[in-house]
Design a protein around this motif. Structure first.
Motif, PDB file in Angstrom:
ATOM      1  N   SER A 242      -1.511   9.311   4.261  1.00 36.72           N
ATOM      2  CA  SER A 242      -1.253   8.005   4.875  1.00 36.72           C
ATOM      3  C   SER A 242      -2.001   6.894   4.130  1.00 36.72           C
ATOM      4  O   SER A 242      -1.494   5.786   3.983  1.00 36.72           O
ATOM      5  N   VAL A 243      -3.188   7.204   3.620  1.00 35.92           N
ATOM      6  CA  VAL A 243      -3.945   6.221   2.836  1.00 35.92           C
ATOM      7  C   VAL A 243      -3.228   5.982   1.508  1.00 35.92           C
ATOM      8  O   VAL A 243      -3.114   4.843   1.047  1.00 35.92           O
ATOM      9  N   ARG A 244      -2.705   7.056   0.890  1.00 30.90           N
ATOM     10  CA  ARG A 244      -1.985   6.916  -0.379  1.00 30.90           C
ATOM     11  C   ARG A 244      -0.729   6.065  -0.217  1.00 30.90           C
ATOM     12  O   ARG A 244      -0.409   5.255  -1.091  1.00 30.90           O
ATOM     13  N   VAL A 245      -0.015   6.238   0.891  1.00 26.89           N
ATOM     14  CA  VAL A 245       1.200   5.448   1.132  1.00 26.89           C
ATOM     15  C   VAL A 245       0.856   3.966   1.188  1.00 26.89           C
ATOM     16  O   VAL A 245       1.457   3.143   0.494  1.00 26.89           O
ATOM     17  N   ARG A 246      -0.117   3.614   2.007  1.00 25.05           N
ATOM     18  CA  ARG A 246      -0.496   2.197   2.137  1.00 25.05           C
ATOM     19  C   ARG A 246      -1.051   1.661   0.823  1.00 25.05           C
ATOM     20  O   ARG A 246      -0.773   0.527   0.442  1.00 25.05           O
ATOM     21  N   ALA A 247      -1.817   2.483   0.112  1.00 21.43           N
ATOM     22  CA  ALA A 247      -2.378   2.040  -1.172  1.00 21.43           C
ATOM     23  C   ALA A 247      -1.267   1.782  -2.191  1.00 21.43           C
ATOM     24  O   ALA A 247      -1.314   0.787  -2.922  1.00 21.43           O
TER      25      ALA A 247
END
Length: 189
Positions: free
Chosen positions: A125-130
């Motif tokens: 989820s952090v990778r998606v937003r990043a």
């Protein structure tokens, strides 16, 4: 279309009104799967409600930056009154981009090519937003920003990159709708 434009275009309009492709976790999951290669997610990725809410918050920040980028033209009518402030939006986009930085890597499959990969392990989820924030940073700092426009066709709420000096709308359909509306206004007297 760039990932950043695809992202802000998850808010659309049709004859029945506004459509939000990220209105629930299932919609978010579907949209992420459609952009899996750009977002560096596994095929089994499933969005949570928390991720959806954080991603919608990021989308609003990116839309606020797009609104600022098209000024003095008006922003998209979809949410112009609901956008967060500029400083808050800029901070959120930059923070999300730093949460899971991507690094350029050289791939060599017959020909050398550039790929971006996560620089450090991070939660999906952090990778998606990043990835979404990084796409927005690259778009807004790149040459296409100067051609960013808001479609002014009736009921359209999209941003687009002007590709031709005479282009006024995001699509042929919007151009037809705008011309029909103008014709109606001129001849209803």
């Amino acid at each position: 279309m760039s990932l950043s434009l695809e992202f802000v275009s998850t808010i659309r309009a049709d004859r029945s009104g506004s459509i939000d492709l990220l209105s629930d976790a299932d919609g978010m999951t579907t949209w992420v799967h459609e952009h899996a290669a750009d977002l560096d997610v596994d095929p089994g990725f499933t969005a949570t409600e928390e991720l959806r809410e954080e991603t919608v918050r990021l989308r609003q920040a990116v839309r606020a930056l797009f609104a600022r980028a098209v000024a003095p033209e008006p922003p998209s009518r979809a949410d112009a009154t609901d956008l967060p402030g500029f400083a808050e939006s800029l901070a959120l986009v930059n923070t999300c981009a730093l949460a899971a930085p991507r690094a350029p890597q050289l791939a060599w499959n017959g020909e050398p090519s550039l790929v971006a990969v996560p620089a450090a392990p991070a939660d999906p989820s952090v990778r998606v937003r990043a990835a979404l924030a990084t796409a927005a940073v690259e778009f807004l700092a790149g040459p296409d920003r100067a051609q960013l426009r808001t479609c002014q066709a009736p009921r359209c709420v999209l941003y687009f990159v002007k590709e031709h000096p005479r282009q006024e709308w995001c699509s042929t359909a919007c151009g037809n709708r705008a011309r029909a509306a103008r014709h109606y206004r001129e001849h209803k007297k």
